[in-house]
Scaffold this motif. Sequence first.
Motif, mmCIF file in Angstrom:
data_model
loop_
_atom_site.group_PDB
_atom_site.id
_atom_site.type_symbol
_atom_site.label_atom_id
_atom_site.label_comp_id
_atom_site.label_asym_id
_atom_site.label_seq_id
_atom_site.Cartn_x
_atom_site.Cartn_y
_atom_site.Cartn_z
ATOM 1 N N SER A 1 46.856 32.983 36.982
ATOM 2 C CA SER A 1 46.421 32.801 38.395
ATOM 3 C C SER A 1 44.585 32.448 38.300
ATOM 4 O O SER A 1 44.238 32.568 37.159
ATOM 5 C CB SER A 1 46.571 33.943 39.093
ATOM 6 O OG SER A 1 45.481 34.932 38.768
ATOM 7 N N LYS A 2 44.000 32.114 39.434
ATOM 8 C CA LYS A 2 42.515 31.625 39.154
ATOM 9 C C LYS A 2 41.844 32.812 38.761
ATOM 10 O O LYS A 2 40.813 32.912 38.041
ATOM 11 C CB LYS A 2 42.240 30.937 40.395
ATOM 12 C CG LYS A 2 40.851 30.267 40.196
ATOM 13 C CD LYS A 2 40.631 29.451 41.506
ATOM 14 C CE LYS A 2 39.764 28.031 41.071
ATOM 15 N NZ LYS A 2 39.778 27.306 41.947
ATOM 16 N N LEU A 3 42.452 34.093 39.416
ATOM 17 C CA LEU A 3 41.337 35.468 39.242
ATOM 18 C C LEU A 3 41.461 35.669 37.802
ATOM 19 O O LEU A 3 40.434 35.984 37.247
ATOM 20 C CB LEU A 3 42.038 36.209 40.054
ATOM 21 C CG LEU A 3 41.498 37.788 39.875
ATOM 22 C CD1 LEU A 3 40.127 37.649 40.205
ATOM 23 C CD2 LEU A 3 42.171 38.808 40.694
ATOM 24 N N ARG A 4 42.493 35.551 37.245
ATOM 25 C CA ARG A 4 42.825 36.065 35.745
ATOM 26 C C ARG A 4 41.955 34.973 34.935
ATOM 27 O O ARG A 4 41.367 35.446 33.989
ATOM 28 C CB ARG A 4 44.134 35.623 35.316
ATOM 29 C CG ARG A 4 45.341 37.194 35.729
ATOM 30 C CD ARG A 4 46.472 37.256 34.972
ATOM 31 N NE ARG A 4 47.233 38.167 35.345
ATOM 32 C CZ ARG A 4 47.931 38.041 36.378
ATOM 33 N NH1 ARG A 4 48.369 37.088 36.770
ATOM 34 N NH2 ARG A 4 48.854 39.127 36.996
ATOM 35 N N ARG A 6 39.237 33.480 35.812
ATOM 36 C CA ARG A 6 37.787 33.707 36.072
ATOM 37 C C ARG A 6 37.345 34.889 35.261
ATOM 38 O O ARG A 6 36.311 35.219 34.800
ATOM 39 C CB ARG A 6 37.699 33.775 37.410
ATOM 40 C CG ARG A 6 37.441 32.347 38.116
ATOM 41 C CD ARG A 6 36.867 32.304 39.275
ATOM 42 N NE ARG A 6 36.952 30.883 39.930
ATOM 43 C CZ ARG A 6 36.462 30.474 40.845
ATOM 44 N NH1 ARG A 6 36.734 31.450 42.042
ATOM 45 N NH2 ARG A 6 36.473 29.286 41.359
ATOM 46 N N LEU A 7 38.189 35.931 35.078
ATOM 47 C CA LEU A 7 37.831 37.484 34.490
ATOM 48 C C LEU A 7 38.109 37.020 33.145
ATOM 49 O O LEU A 7 37.450 38.039 32.448
ATOM 50 C CB LEU A 7 38.936 38.418 35.016
ATOM 51 C CG LEU A 7 38.829 38.733 36.646
ATOM 52 C CD1 LEU A 7 39.560 39.731 36.959
ATOM 53 C CD2 LEU A 7 37.409 39.127 36.703
ATOM 54 N N PRO A 12 39.518 44.089 36.264
ATOM 55 C CA PRO A 12 38.624 44.259 37.197
ATOM 56 C C PRO A 12 37.952 45.755 37.630
ATOM 57 O O PRO A 12 36.998 45.915 37.891
ATOM 58 C CB PRO A 12 39.559 44.012 38.604
ATOM 59 C CG PRO A 12 40.711 43.110 37.720
ATOM 60 C CD PRO A 12 40.872 43.703 36.577
ATOM 61 N N ASN A 102 45.348 42.218 31.275
ATOM 62 C CA ASN A 102 45.130 41.829 32.624
ATOM 63 C C ASN A 102 46.640 41.482 33.294
ATOM 64 O O ASN A 102 46.661 41.121 34.352
ATOM 65 C CB ASN A 102 44.161 40.555 32.916
ATOM 66 C CG ASN A 102 43.041 41.150 33.244
ATOM 67 O OD1 ASN A 102 42.560 42.245 33.672
ATOM 68 N ND2 ASN A 102 42.085 40.219 33.315
ATOM 69 N N LYS A 108 43.925 46.339 44.703
ATOM 70 C CA LYS A 108 42.750 46.016 44.839
ATOM 71 C C LYS A 108 41.492 46.836 44.571
ATOM 72 O O LYS A 108 41.569 47.867 45.170
ATOM 73 C CB LYS A 108 42.462 45.517 46.483
ATOM 74 C CG LYS A 108 43.154 44.345 46.839
ATOM 75 C CD LYS A 108 42.968 43.854 47.953
ATOM 76 C CE LYS A 108 43.773 42.367 48.242
ATOM 77 N NZ LYS A 108 43.804 42.033 49.717
#
Length: 117
Positions: A1-4, A6-7, A12, A102, A108
């Motif tokens: 995913s885009k979150l993974r 970017r991290l 998180p 991750n 959240k």
Amino acid sequence: SKLRQRLAGVHPADMRRVVTTAFRQRRKTVRNGLKKLDGMDVEKLDAEPLPLPDSVIAARDAGDQFAMTQELPKDWAKKRPEELTPGQFVELTRLLLGERNNDDLGRKVWRKLKHGV
């Protein structure tokens, strides 16, 4: 995913710890604010930035705005937290706390526990 993507290997919860600790004290440099981070090795606060991961370089080449502002400046420790971008906080977390798996991002982390799961 885009979150993974970017991290870039940063968990998180670790990033949240770094961001909240850096902003906890007013008018402090990032270095002085992060001295209070639990288990912080003070020598890491003088470390040179790590090279960007391949995933970030690929995203930067693809034109991702987040990735373009992710590189940590060499004088990051002398800056105030508000002078760093969110992407630079990702790199700062990777520098100070390392990478973690991750696969399970969990609930959240930006929501306080009193507001539910």
